[in-house]
Design a protein around this motif. Structure first.
Motif: not given
Length: 514
Positions: A277-297
């Motif tokens: 459920t973290y913000s996910t962006t498909e950078m290139e179809q079926h090839t590249e995805y970016q997931v952003t996690i705001p912070d990690i403890y």
């Protein structure tokens, strides 16, 4: 004994040049990423495999290394909060004592009006006195202008000059009721929250705390998600310090921020959308995805599952190594105050002699987190079904999920046992319309958020916890003795997501009560 000339002088009797200062030892990275495959070997035919990126925060936050924090506490002071305010104020006073002079605290209250009881103030000795007086002076009255209080706190963060901003900034919202003044609907309040966070332009979080059975759990969960925080459900007064210390302990142990995971499929591989459920962006179809996690403890672990489909081979006679995917992990290391980048890769053995995949040693770890995601999804679906009045369907869905977790080869692992416990408590909350409205919805939403983020936020009552674990004993997952003896306490939480800093803070709070 005097130094000899040869000790003092260099060649030709000249003084020795001063020694070069030693380079400071390089600090280890606070995050350690690892990209795992559920299989050790796969056949040459097209195969779908699950990969898991595991990011572990290995560093521990210490008082001298942790980042300065800014917290704005938003307190519902409407009439219905009368029974909750004494203990809430007590825990806020405890928080004041945990902050240091480089930290800032603000206090905003709301009923039908909004009042800044304490502007953001450095927690020096004099600042702490001001904070204690402001908190002690909060009295109940009026209605519930929740949006006004929340937006006033976010505006306070927005007005902080960039050169005075803290590395960790958060809003903590406490309420026991539904918004009946100001923005009352969920969608516009979430939009307003997101807009304010965008204007702040820095990493900031919103954590929400819902008391009792009258608050709007859906709204609080949605606001916390928009604010990259968590929703805490507080079912009784004893849970107030537990939940509050859990949240504060996390904020005092932030290890990394703005963590970006860039998954790239290897040549000819097909990458599917990561399960998160973290913000996910498909950078290139079926090839590249970016997931952003705001912070990690510190000590936290984040595990992101992603599926890859291999194309298969028509002809091959010998086994060969097949690259599946890579992941580039970039983040800001809060403890060492520097940006960091890692790159990890994952491959599998392509074996023409087998017709089905061969599991690897790490498959149990992948399986546990596959179950975690399945449970989180099931809780979300069950909540929607119960919302529509389909309680039988919601119970059936969760009961089916319980069977799958119990039937898994990892059912005795710590995480799987925790998943079963949360499912059992969630089932208790969807018996009928009344229990769902008073208790079940908040429990389900809080557990769903906890599982998706792998972050602790809720602890059941002591009696309920022991009862559920005792009920699980006949299944073989727990012995009766273990069930009765392992109930949570203020110093020993059952949650596998909780780090030691949270537990230590709970111990400190417990010590103040003796």
């Amino acid at each position: 004994m005097a130094d000899s000339d040869s000790d003092r002088d260099g060649e030709g009797g000249q003084p020795m040049p001063p020694a070069e200062p030693a380079e400071p030892p390089e600090q280890p990275s606070c995050l350690v990423p690892e990209l795992l495959c559920e299989y050790l070997k796969i056949p040459k035919s097209p195969t779908e495999v699950t990969l898991m990126l595991k990011v572990r925060a290995v560093a521990q936050a210490t008082e001298d290394r942790r980042a300065p924090i800014t917290i704005c506490a938003v307190i519902d002071r409407s009439g219905s909060m009368k029974k909750h305010l004494p203990l809430l104020k007590e825990t806020l006073q405890f928080m004041v004592q945990q902050l240091r002079s480089s930290d800032k605290l603000g206090v905003v209250t709301f009923d039908h009006e909004v009042k800044t009881e304490l502007p953001l103030t450095a927690m020096t000795t004099s600042g702490k006195l001001l904070a204690e007086r402001a908190i002690d002076g909060v009295k109940e009255r009026g209605h519930t202008n929740l949006s006004g209080g929340l937006l006033a706190a976010l505006e306070a963060l927005y007005r902080i000059p960039e050169n005075e901003a803290s590395q960790v900034e958060s809003v903590l919202l406490f309420t026991d009721g539904k918004a009946n003044v100001g923005i009352k609907a969920q969608a516009p309040l979430v939009k307003a929250t997101s807009s304010m966070l965008d204007q702040i332009g820095r990493q900031a979080n919103v954590f929400t705390f819902g008391y009792g059975g009258e608050h709007d759990a859906d709204l609080l969960r949605a606001v916390s998600e928009a604010g990259h925080g968590l929703f805490y459900y507080i079912d009784n007064a004893d849970s107030i310090p537990e939940s509050f210390c859990d949240c504060l302990g996390g904020l005092l142990s932030v290890s990394a921020q703005n963590v970006r995971l860039l998954f790239r499929a290897a040549e000819r591989m097909k990458l599917h959308k990561p399960l998160t459920t973290y913000s996910t962006t498909e950078m290139e179809q079926h090839t590249e995805y970016q997931v952003t996690i705001p912070d990690i403890y510190c000590e936290e672990e984040k595990c992101i599952l992603v599926k890859v489909t291999t194309p298969g081979r028509d002809s091959m006679s010998e086994s060969e190594n097949l690259a599946l995917s890579s992941c580039t992990v970039t983040y800001f290391d809060v403890l060492n105050s520097c940006p960091v980048q890692h790159r990890v890769e994952c491959s599998v053995v392509l074996n023409p002699a087998i017709s089905c995949p061969v599991t690897s040693d790490c498959v149990d770890d992948v399986e546990q987190h596959r179950l975690r995601c399945e449970v989180a999804e099931a809780l979300g679906k069950a909540n929607k079904m119960a919302d529509s009045g389909n309680f039988a369907g919601a119970r059936g869905l969760l009961q089916g999920t319980v069977k799958r977790v119990r039937g898994s080869r990892v059912s005795r692992q710590v995480l799987a046992v925790h998943l079963l416990e949360t499912l059992q408590e969630s089932l208790e909350g969807i018996q009928d319309k009344v229990t769902f409205a008073q208790h079940g919805k908040a429990v389900i939403l809080s557990y769903a958020g906890s599982h998706w983020q792998q972050r602790s936020n809720t602890k059941p009552s002591q009696e309920g916890y022991v009862r559920r674990r005792t009920e699980m004993a006949p299944t073989g997952l727990l012995s009766a003795k273990s069930a009765a003896s392992s109930a949570p306490s203020s110093t020993n939480s059952y949650s596998p997501y909780r780090n030691s800093h949270k537990t230590t803070l709970l111990s400190h709070y417990a010590a103040t009560k003796k």
